[in-house]
Design an enzyme around this catalytic site. Structure first.
Site, PDB file in Angstrom:
ATOM      1  N   GLU A 143      -3.725 -40.942  22.117  1.00 59.33           N
ATOM      2  CA  GLU A 143      -2.846 -41.259  20.817  1.00 59.33           C
ATOM      3  C   GLU A 143      -1.611 -40.502  20.995  1.00 59.33           C
ATOM      4  OE1 GLU A 143      -5.431 -43.284  17.500  1.00 59.33           O
ATOM      5  OE2 GLU A 143      -4.970 -41.164  16.945  1.00 59.33           O
TER       6      GLU A 143
ATOM      7  N   HIS B  81     -23.065 -40.427  40.039  1.00 60.08           N
ATOM      8  CA  HIS B  81     -23.719 -41.638  40.536  1.00 60.08           C
ATOM      9  C   HIS B  81     -23.389 -42.847  40.228  1.00 60.08           C
ATOM     10  CE1 HIS B  81     -26.858 -38.661  42.177  1.00 60.08           C
ATOM     11  NE2 HIS B  81     -26.149 -37.801  41.512  1.00 60.08           N
TER      12      HIS B  81
ATOM     13  N   LYS C 188      -4.882 -54.187  13.692  1.00 58.10           N
ATOM     14  CA  LYS C 188      -5.414 -54.209  12.143  1.00 58.10           C
ATOM     15  C   LYS C 188      -4.513 -55.358  11.483  1.00 58.10           C
ATOM     16  CE  LYS C 188      -5.789 -48.983  11.639  1.00 58.10           C
ATOM     17  NZ  LYS C 188      -5.062 -47.948  11.035  1.00 58.10           N
TER      18      LYS C 188
HETATM   19  O1  PA5 Z   1      -5.344 -39.126  14.647  1.00 60.15           O
HETATM   20  C1  PA5 Z   1      -5.123 -40.108  13.871  1.00 60.15           C
HETATM   21  O2  PA5 Z   1      -4.185 -40.124  13.179  1.00 60.15           O
HETATM   22  C2  PA5 Z   1      -5.988 -41.310  13.756  1.00 60.15           C
HETATM   23  O3  PA5 Z   1      -7.075 -41.436  14.829  1.00 60.15           O
HETATM   24  C3  PA5 Z   1      -6.815 -41.251  12.350  1.00 60.15           C
HETATM   25  O4  PA5 Z   1      -7.315 -40.169  12.469  1.00 60.15           O
HETATM   26  C4  PA5 Z   1      -7.948 -42.652  12.363  1.00 60.15           C
HETATM   27  O5  PA5 Z   1      -7.047 -43.673  12.604  1.00 60.15           O
HETATM   28  C5  PA5 Z   1      -8.405 -42.385  10.993  1.00 60.15           C
HETATM   29  O6  PA5 Z   1      -7.521 -42.399  10.034  1.00 60.15           O
HETATM   30  P1  PA5 Z   1      -7.760 -42.099   8.615  1.00 60.15           P
HETATM   31  O7  PA5 Z   1      -8.152 -40.835   8.282  1.00 60.15           O
HETATM   32  O8  PA5 Z   1      -6.426 -42.620   7.712  1.00 60.15           O
HETATM   33  O9  PA5 Z   1      -9.004 -42.895   8.134  1.00 60.15           O
END
Ligand code: PA5
Length: 448
Positions: free
Chosen positions: A290, A311, A425
């Site tokens: 990310e 494996h 989303k």
């Molecule tokens: O690293 C990030 O920002 C994301 O992975 C969020 O943690 C994830 O989308 C969850 O978001 P939230 O804490 O707003 O529910």
């Protein structure tokens, strides 16, 4: 106390001599930009000095809430997704007994995870399992609006209130969320739940050392003070004034960049030889994926559990396209000792291993694989960890976070945002006819 170590000797042999050192100025510039807050995403740098800013009083407060949940619940469900659950799960699974959940007489509450998928079978089976259980919920969402988490939380809240009554449910539901915004905050205020704040300047995947990770880890019975202590030591050991030659976060960021940009290695496989570390790899995958995968750039982070996946994926790694490198988390000394027994008949031909630790076999598999993969053209980075405990997990967490911040900046991306996550989303809400998505809803259906 020892520290985790980094060995890049089996990676630099795939690079021009001095390639890693040549990146030192770029790494230093990235380190400075992080420190001075002059980099892209500079409103999300709260993680950088988080370990050293955590006070004992704060940890005691987290522990006190954890103790209440431990006392009142046989099961605690952690609702969260991505950065709002992976860190806690990584630490809890690394430290826990792999089979404790099968025992009837447990001294710690069982920790279950929800809100990280939309599987109907999963949620049905979870709610069925919880039917005769005294359970509590930790609802973790920074935005407070994430669909997966909100969906699971609504189910769990209702069930908890039905089973325990609204008044008692209030004492076993805790929210970890934004200070003011979002549905999770609104619900917590209205219902009177205990809450912890996720600081504005810490993104989800960098939040494991906030109550996002600390609260579930403490509820599971692990020592959050030791975890934070390990991270504090690593904060010092990877500080900007530690020279490049000794700074493991700087060197890890540099060698990854050299392999990616100069040797065409586009995929990094994080490897462990301990099944308990499976979710550490999942946490790492999110952290790097990310943070770096944007602007049409980024090393693809993959994960393998060895020897299991030797494996299944071993063939590809040994002889597939040469676009990969490996980063192995090597645990020097496991916590338990088990010797291989003698067998009079020696039907399996394994008496030559008699009296040896199982870990010795694992270590020889690790070394044999290292050499085979290097011979096959796979650069190898090794992170050696003395043993699996809170202290070294704290070190690992901060080490990977710091290296990730540096690495994203030398790849010239903003490591602290994730704009691409919104695309699915938007389509999902349009397909579900969410109010406000009418125009998208019509357009998207025409494309299907
Ligand atoms: O690293 C990030 O920002 C994301 O992975 C969020 O943690 C994830 O989308 C969850 O978001 P939230 O804490 O707003 O529910």
């Amino acid at each position: 106390m020892e520290s985790i170590k980094l060995d890049i000797s089996k990676a630099v042999q795939f690079l021009n001599p001095g390639a890693v050192e040549a990146l030192a100025p770029q790494v230093a510039a990235a380190q400075e930009a992080l420190e001075n807050g002059t980099c892209p995403g500079n409103d999300f740098l709260g993680w950088l000095h988080l370990p050293s800013s955590i006070t004992e009083a704060f940890l005691n407060e987290v522990q006190a809430v954890a103790d209440t949940l431990r006392e009142k619940c046989e099961v605690v469900v952690v609702a969260g997704i991505g950065g709002s659950y992976l860190g806690a799960r990584a630490v809890i699974e690394a430290l826990g007994n792999s089979f404790a959940w099968l025992e009837n007489d447990r001294k710690n509450p069982t920790i279950l995870f929800a809100g990280n998928n939309i599987g109907e079978d999963y949620l049905y089976e979870l709610t069925e399992y919880l039917k005769d259980k005294k359970f509590g919920v930790i609802n973790i969402s920074k935005s407070g609006t994430t669909t997966e988490t909100a969906l699971a939380f609504r189910l769990l809240k209702k069930q908890c209130e039905t089973q325990r009554g609204k008044a008692e449910a209030k004492d076993v539901i805790v929210a970890v969320t934004d200070a003011t915004k979002g549905a999770a905050r609104t619900a917590a205020t209205q219902e009177g739940y205990k809450t912890f704040v996720i600081p504005d300047n810490i993104g989800g995947r960098f939040s494991v050392l906030t109550p996002v990770g600390l609260l579930p880890i403490a509820v599971a019975g692990f020592d959050i003070k030791k975890l934070v202590e390990g991270a504090q030591v690593m904060e010092q050991e990877t500080a900007n004034d530690v020279p490049f030659a000794q700074n493991i976060a700087a060197r890890y960021a540099a060698v990854r960049q050299a392999l990616y940009a100069q040797a065409g290695k586009k995929i990094e496989i994080i490897v462990n030889y301990q099944p308990k570390l499976h979710f550490m790899s999942e946490w790492w995958k999110q952290l790097y994926g990310e943070s770096e995968g944007k602007d049409l750039k980024g090393i693809f982070p993959a994960a393998c559990d060895f020897t299991t996946d030797l494996h299944s994926m071993g063939q590809w790694i040994q002889e597939g396209e040469r676009s990969i490198f490996e980063t192995v988390i090597s645990i020097e000394d496991p916590n338990r000792k088990l010797l291989f027994p003698h067998d009079d008949e020696n039907l399996d031909g394994l008496n030559f291993l008699e009296g040896k630790r199982i870990d010795e076999v694992n270590k020889m598999a690790e070394l044999g694989t290292l050499l085979a993969h290097v011979d096959g053209g796979v650069p190898n980075i090794r992170v050696s960890v003395p043993t699996i405990n809170e202290y070294y997990l704290g070190q690992m967490i901060y080490f990977f976070e710091k290296a990730c911040g540096i690495s994203g900046l030398i790849q010239e991306v903003n490591p602290f945002n994730q704009p691409g996550v919104e695309a699915y989303k938007k389509n999902m809400f349009a397909l579900l006819n969410k109010p406000g998505y009418e125009a998208e809803s019509k357009a998207i259906r025409e494309r299907l």
